[in-house]
Each structure stands twice: as C-alpha cells, then as structure tokens.
Design a protein around this motif. Structure first.
Motif, PDB file in Angstrom:
ATOM      1  N   VAL A  99       0.812  -1.137   0.053  1.00 10.49           N
ATOM      2  CA  VAL A  99      -0.246   0.133   0.011  1.00 10.49           C
ATOM      3  C   VAL A  99       0.954   1.418  -0.020  1.00 10.49           C
ATOM      4  O   VAL A  99       1.979   1.276   0.701  1.00 10.49           O
ATOM      5  CB  VAL A  99      -1.045  -0.130   1.270  1.00 10.49           C
ATOM      6  CG1 VAL A  99      -0.219  -0.048   2.734  1.00 10.49           C
ATOM      7  CG2 VAL A  99      -2.025   1.331   1.203  1.00 10.49           C
ATOM      8  N   ILE A 100       0.492   2.205  -0.709  1.00 12.54           N
ATOM      9  CA  ILE A 100       1.296   3.640  -0.942  1.00 12.54           C
ATOM     10  C   ILE A 100      -0.040   4.385  -0.717  1.00 12.54           C
ATOM     11  O   ILE A 100      -1.228   4.435  -1.484  1.00 12.54           O
ATOM     12  CB  ILE A 100       1.918   3.808  -2.108  1.00 12.54           C
ATOM     13  CG1 ILE A 100       2.882   2.802  -2.379  1.00 12.54           C
ATOM     14  CG2 ILE A 100       2.524   5.198  -2.063  1.00 12.54           C
ATOM     15  CD1 ILE A 100       3.625   3.031  -3.806  1.00 12.54           C
TER      16      ILE A 100
ATOM     17  N   SER B 185       1.856  13.872  -0.173  1.00 11.58           N
ATOM     18  CA  SER B 185       1.453  15.113  -0.817  1.00 11.58           C
ATOM     19  C   SER B 185       1.773  15.399  -2.289  1.00 11.58           C
ATOM     20  O   SER B 185       1.144  16.050  -2.731  1.00 11.58           O
ATOM     21  CB  SER B 185       2.336  16.071  -0.097  1.00 11.58           C
ATOM     22  OG  SER B 185       3.590  15.925   0.268  1.00 11.58           O
ATOM     23  N   GLY B 186       2.571  14.318  -2.654  1.00 11.98           N
ATOM     24  CA  GLY B 186       3.006  14.308  -4.276  1.00 11.98           C
ATOM     25  C   GLY B 186       2.331  13.155  -5.065  1.00 11.98           C
ATOM     26  O   GLY B 186       1.056  12.975  -4.777  1.00 11.98           O
ATOM     27  N   ASN B 187       3.204  12.583  -5.779  1.00 15.20           N
ATOM     28  CA  ASN B 187       2.784  11.560  -6.455  1.00 15.20           C
ATOM     29  C   ASN B 187       2.916  10.263  -5.540  1.00 15.20           C
ATOM     30  O   ASN B 187       4.026   9.889  -4.693  1.00 15.20           O
ATOM     31  CB  ASN B 187       3.875  11.075  -7.816  1.00 15.20           C
ATOM     32  CG  ASN B 187       3.239  12.054  -8.734  1.00 15.20           C
ATOM     33  OD1 ASN B 187       2.100  12.670  -9.063  1.00 15.20           O
ATOM     34  ND2 ASN B 187       4.257  12.682  -9.654  1.00 15.20           N
ATOM     35  N   GLY B 188       2.056   9.252  -5.758  1.00 17.30           N
ATOM     36  CA  GLY B 188       2.246   8.154  -5.033  1.00 17.30           C
ATOM     37  C   GLY B 188       3.162   7.217  -5.547  1.00 17.30           C
ATOM     38  O   GLY B 188       4.220   6.884  -4.797  1.00 17.30           O
TER      39      GLY B 188
ATOM     40  N   ILE C 295      -2.979   1.790  -4.089  1.00 17.91           N
ATOM     41  CA  ILE C 295      -2.416   3.227  -4.146  1.00 17.91           C
ATOM     42  C   ILE C 295      -3.370   4.439  -4.217  1.00 17.91           C
ATOM     43  O   ILE C 295      -4.168   4.547  -5.106  1.00 17.91           O
ATOM     44  CB  ILE C 295      -1.457   3.364  -5.561  1.00 17.91           C
ATOM     45  CG1 ILE C 295      -0.581   2.007  -5.602  1.00 17.91           C
ATOM     46  CG2 ILE C 295      -0.752   4.691  -5.579  1.00 17.91           C
ATOM     47  CD1 ILE C 295       0.157   2.063  -6.638  1.00 17.91           C
ATOM     48  N   SER C 296      -3.209   5.074  -2.863  1.00 18.74           N
ATOM     49  CA  SER C 296      -4.477   5.914  -2.753  1.00 18.74           C
ATOM     50  C   SER C 296      -4.251   7.062  -2.195  1.00 18.74           C
ATOM     51  O   SER C 296      -3.142   7.430  -1.541  1.00 18.74           O
ATOM     52  CB  SER C 296      -5.408   5.236  -1.758  1.00 18.74           C
ATOM     53  OG  SER C 296      -4.623   4.950  -0.610  1.00 18.74           O
TER      54      SER C 296
ATOM     55  N   ALA D 258      -3.441  10.548  -3.202  1.00 19.78           N
ATOM     56  CA  ALA D 258      -2.290  11.515  -3.466  1.00 19.78           C
ATOM     57  C   ALA D 258      -2.513  12.877  -3.771  1.00 19.78           C
ATOM     58  O   ALA D 258      -3.527  13.133  -4.519  1.00 19.78           O
ATOM     59  CB  ALA D 258      -1.462  10.793  -4.490  1.00 19.78           C
ATOM     60  N   GLY D 259      -1.695  14.026  -3.343  1.00 12.00           N
ATOM     61  CA  GLY D 259      -1.986  15.216  -3.561  1.00 12.00           C
ATOM     62  C   GLY D 259      -1.727  15.836  -5.137  1.00 12.00           C
ATOM     63  O   GLY D 259      -2.417  16.417  -5.651  1.00 12.00           O
ATOM     64  N   ASN D 260      -0.897  14.858  -5.863  1.00 12.91           N
ATOM     65  CA  ASN D 260      -0.982  14.889  -7.186  1.00 12.91           C
ATOM     66  C   ASN D 260      -1.346  13.586  -7.688  1.00 12.91           C
ATOM     67  O   ASN D 260      -2.693  13.490  -7.739  1.00 12.91           O
ATOM     68  CB  ASN D 260       0.681  14.973  -7.643  1.00 12.91           C
ATOM     69  CG  ASN D 260       1.246  16.358  -7.460  1.00 12.91           C
ATOM     70  OD1 ASN D 260       0.484  17.498  -7.202  1.00 12.91           O
ATOM     71  ND2 ASN D 260       2.506  16.477  -7.338  1.00 12.91           N
ATOM     72  N   ASN D 261      -0.771  12.667  -8.481  1.00 11.00           N
ATOM     73  CA  ASN D 261      -1.544  11.556  -8.862  1.00 11.00           C
ATOM     74  C   ASN D 261      -1.201  10.086  -8.179  1.00 11.00           C
ATOM     75  O   ASN D 261       0.026  10.276  -7.569  1.00 11.00           O
ATOM     76  CB  ASN D 261      -0.948  11.370 -10.449  1.00 11.00           C
ATOM     77  CG  ASN D 261      -0.906  12.719 -11.224  1.00 11.00           C
ATOM     78  OD1 ASN D 261      -2.031  12.921 -11.642  1.00 11.00           O
ATOM     79  ND2 ASN D 261       0.118  13.139 -11.407  1.00 11.00           N
ATOM     80  N   CYS D 262      -1.978   9.531  -7.830  1.00 11.10           N
ATOM     81  CA  CYS D 262      -1.867   8.088  -7.195  1.00 11.10           C
ATOM     82  C   CYS D 262      -0.702   7.421  -8.055  1.00 11.10           C
ATOM     83  O   CYS D 262       0.328   7.088  -7.339  1.00 11.10           O
ATOM     84  CB  CYS D 262      -3.038   7.417  -7.125  1.00 11.10           C
ATOM     85  SG  CYS D 262      -4.189   7.755  -6.042  1.00 11.10           S
ATOM     86  N   VAL D 263      -0.831   7.326  -9.366  1.00 12.49           N
ATOM     87  CA  VAL D 263       0.068   6.772 -10.345  1.00 12.49           C
ATOM     88  C   VAL D 263       0.418   7.510 -11.498  1.00 12.49           C
ATOM     89  O   VAL D 263      -0.491   8.260 -12.192  1.00 12.49           O
ATOM     90  CB  VAL D 263      -0.421   5.130 -10.741  1.00 12.49           C
ATOM     91  CG1 VAL D 263       0.608   4.870 -11.816  1.00 12.49           C
ATOM     92  CG2 VAL D 263      -0.408   4.367  -9.638  1.00 12.49           C
ATOM     93  N   SER D 264       1.699   7.907 -11.347  1.00 13.47           N
ATOM     94  CA  SER D 264       2.317   8.564 -12.673  1.00 13.47           C
ATOM     95  C   SER D 264       3.121   7.780 -13.723  1.00 13.47           C
ATOM     96  O   SER D 264       4.219   7.448 -13.034  1.00 13.47           O
ATOM     97  CB  SER D 264       2.856   9.861 -12.190  1.00 13.47           C
ATOM     98  OG  SER D 264       3.225  10.685 -13.103  1.00 13.47           O
TER      99      SER D 264
END
Length: 481
Positions: free
Chosen positions: A285-286, A290-293, A308-309, A311-317
């Motif tokens: 689990v991530i 505050s940024g990308n997960g 993966i849950s 995130a202040g930006n993207n969960c997955v980028s």
C-alpha cells in the motif's frame, strides 16, 4: 463638633486607603471549604506510543474552578519531580512545581504537558506513568499522566555499502537519509519499521528488498507518533517525510507487503533500461502522500495486488516505459488540501521530450476518485512515439472509450468503499455490497494473485472482484477509523 466630625472623616478615608496594604485581611476572599475542589478537562492524560529521546508535541489540560469564590491552590507539582520525562508549563511558566496559584471563581487556567521519555533498553513498549498533584484546602487531587515508550535505533545519513539484512523488533529512526550504494543489496525483514524524521528519505542506487507479510508488513512512515487533534494522528497526514527514490542504476527491487504512507511522495523510479525489471511491488500500500504516490519514468515495473490511494498529485504517474498492473486499487480521494492530480496519469511526452510508452497494462483494476475524470493522458505530437495501453476487466471513473485495447470495462463513478472519512483522514478501500467491481475480474488474470491483499481467496465465488480487495459481506461493520 465640626472638629470631631472632620477627624472621623479623615480616619475613615485613611482606613480605606491603607486597607489593601495593611488593615484588610483578604484571606476571606478564597474559599476554605474542603468540598470546593477543582475540576479537570480529563482525569488521565494519555499519550500515544512515543519514541524515546524525541520531544512530544504539547498536550493541554484545563483546570476549572466551578465555584463562585476564588480558590488558592497551595501547590501544583509533578509527582516524579520530572524524572519520568514529563514536563509541565502553567499558563506560560515552565517548572516542576508551583505554589499559591490563584484561580478566580468560575474561572479556569491551563497546564501544558510535554514529554521526552528516557530510553527503556528493551524491544517492547513500556508504560511510563507520572501525575500532576494539586494541594487545596487540605485536599489532594491528581491528574494521571501516561505515555507508552518505544526505544528505537537511530541512523543518521546511513549508507548501506554491502549486502545487508535488517531485522529489528525496534523501529529504526532515520535522520537526514538512508541510502543503498550501487552494487549493494539491502533486505528488510518482515516487521521492520523505518521511521523518517522531518524530510528524511531513502535513496536506492543498488537494490532493495522488503520481505513483509500480511501480519508483519515492512513499514515506511514518519516519526510523529502523536496527534494533531484528539481524533487525528499525525500518522494520517501527508508530507511527514520524503519518500523512496530508486535511481537510474537501481534494478531488481522487490517489495512485498510494504506499507508506505505519509510522505512527500511514495515511490519514485528514475529512467532506466526498459528490458530489465526495475521494480516489483506486490500486496503493498502507498497512501496519503502530498505528491505522487507511485511515479515511474521510462522503466519496467510490475505492480500487483496493491492499493495506491490519496495523493496530492497523482496516485500513479507513468511517463514512458513498460508496466503491468494486476488487481490494483488506484483511489484518489485526497482531502487534506487541494488535490492537483488524478488517480492515473499516463504520458509519453514531458517538457518537449518524448518517452515511448511501450506498454501500460491494467487487468482487474479499480481506478476511482473524487474528481470528474480520474485518468489524465498526455500524448506526444509525434505519432511515431509509442503510446500503448490495455485495459481489461476494470472499473474506471473516466470518459468512456471504445477500441480493441479496452475489454470489459465499466466506465462509471463508483464510490462504494467501506470507509471514507475526510475529518479523521481514515479510509478503507475494501468494497461495499453495491460496488460494481464485485465479480468484474477475469479469473485467468487472477491466477497470479489467487488471494487478495488481506489474504482472502479470489477463486471461491462466481468471479474475482476488481481491485486489490475481495468483497466480504459485513466488512463495513468491522472497519475502524
């Protein structure tokens, strides 16, 4: 007669003026009734588990005088004279003891409590007790102070330069950073806990393995073990530490049952060869960063059975590369502050540079969130730059798309998860009974992960559920914030 009257008036005026300094006895201004006692905002002030040697945040105790007359508290002091590690501050004045403290009728004052607990020299958690004692009109009152002390090993700027196994019952407190040198392999045994102080993080030039289990995950988190508010532990907040950074020279990293939360980001993988696996992440689990997960740039990664849950930006980028996601839940309901990203971002171009996306495969996954569209795509203007994706048996909150690379996808917003509490920042992305992810998965794709992230079989009912959690009836009743 006039002279006698004048002398009488002068005597009364002098008595009135001198009363505060000499003639008046103000002891009657304080209640001496032993039944007139203090009231407290709490009888026991209990701190969560505290890492020894690290100052806690400040806790507040309110003292009330519910009576009409003022009270004079003879003494306020720590029972253990500060040897326990507790400290008190009375309305801005630090000290171990205070005398003749006045509290007006139907008024209150504050005592602020902190602690820096001494080392306990054992691997377990030790209950430390002290108390604040109040003496008033011959009556003693007490507020108990409790804290659970946990010793930790400290690493400061630690560099792993050779193959190393860390298996520790105590948390490992990381100051500045911990890094794995090129050609070195760091293995973290089940139950290992890395607590990062401030903005400390992990840099991996070599290789990292996390060998967690369902009951003993490998934990990466911040070192704040106290609470911002009574209902909100710091451990549920993002941005408490850095994150895990796999650099260009790093390959063959394998993390199983890793719990990565509360960082500025979760995992970041730099550009590497795409014909060699950089990261395998399973049953992990991530969350709450505050940024990308999970940020993957032009590399090869296999992600299975993971949440993966938030995130202040993207969960997955994803930027270029070769990736496979199976039975993953990507859920972005980030609510700590303004969210800037989505659950999934897929790109093959960034700042004018092309990054061929040879493959981005999602099987039996959930892509969900609180936004209007939880997939963001960015394609190069060069049509010859690869942008290959494949979605099979997924529940996706995005704009519907139809082509031969999309098979059995439900395009719908579906927030049927067990718990989403933005006030306490407590989330549980197991499925509720109304979720359309139930029985959506493909059995052949589930063969690689026959049990969900919680160890429950996927192969005993009609079909596996999409996402990393198999639906269990009455799961909501069992969930706790």
């Amino acid at each position: 007669m006039k002279s006698k009257a004048l002398h009488l008036i002068i005597y009364i005026l002098l008595a009135f003026l001198l009363c505060p300094f000499a003639a008046c006895d103000d002891t009657d201004d304080y209640s001496s009734d032993p039944k007139h006692t203090l009231r407290f905002s709490q009888d026991t002030l209990c701190m969560d588990t505290v890492i020894t040697g690290i100052p806690t945040s400040t806790y507040q105790l309110k003292i009330y005088n519910p009576h009409k007359k003022a009270l004079l508290i003879s003494s306020i002091n720590l029972a253990d004279a500060g040897e326990s590690g507790f400290r008190i501050n009375l309305d801005g004045m630090p000290g171990k003891q205070f005398a003749d403290v006045e509290i007006a009728g139907q008024d209150s004052l504050y005592i602020f409590v902190e602690a820096t607990l001494p080392q306990q020299k054992n691997a377990g958690i030790t209950l430390i007790r002290d108390s604040i004692l109040f003496q008033l009109n011959g009556i003693r009152q007490e507020v108990k102070l409790w804290a659970y002390a946990q010793d930790a090993y400290a690493f400061r700027g630690k560099v792993i330069e050779q193959d190393t196994l860390i298996a520790s019952e105590r948390p490992i407190l990381i100051y500045d950073s911990i890094s794995v040198a090129p050609n070195a392999h760091l293995t973290l045994a089940a139950g290992t806990r890395l607590y990062f102080h401030g903005k400390a993080g992990m840099q991996v030039h070599g290789r990292l393995s996390a060998e967690g289990t369902l009951s003993s995950p490998v934990v990466f988190r911040g070192d704040r073990t106290d609470r911002m508010f009574p209902y909100l532990p710091y451990d549920r907040l993002p941005g408490q530490w850095g994150g895990i950074h796999f650099l260009t020279t790093s390959y063959d990293n394998h993390l199983v049952y890793a719990d990565i939360h509360g960082g500025s980001f979760g995992i970041r993988c730099d550009s590497s060869r795409t014909d060699r696996t950089k990261l395998t992440l399973e049953s992990s689990v991530i969350r709450q960063v505050s940024g990308n997960g999970l940020e993957l740039t032009s590399c090869q990664a296999v992600i299975g059975n993971c949440e993966i849950s938030n995130a202040g930006n993207n969960c997955v980028s994803l930027l270029g590369g070769d990736y496979t996601f199976t039975h993953c839940t990507l859920a972005n309901y980030f609510s700590w502050n303004v969210r800037k990203g989505t659950a999934l971002q897929i790109c093959n171009e960034w700042n004018g540079t092309d990054y061929p996306l040879s493959s981005a495969i999602f099987r039996n996954c959930i892509i969900a969130g609180s936004g209007t569209d939880e997939i963001e795509g960015r394609r190069s203007k060069n049509e010859n730059t690869a942008f290959n994706y494949y979605f099979s048996h997924n529940l996706i909150h995005s704009v519907k798309e139809e082509n031969d690379r999309i098979i059995n996808v439900i395009w719908r917003k579906d927030d049927n998860f067990v718990l989403m509490d933005s006030r306490t920042q407590a989330y549980n992305f197991a499925l509720e009974e109304k979720s359309e992810a139930i029985n959506l998965g493909n059995k052949e794709d589930a063969d690689a992960y026959p049990t969900d992230r919680n160890g429950r079989s996927r192969l005993q009912d009609k079909a596996p559920d999409a996402g990393c959690y198999e639906f269990i009836r009455n799961e909501k009743e069992a969930a706790t914030p």
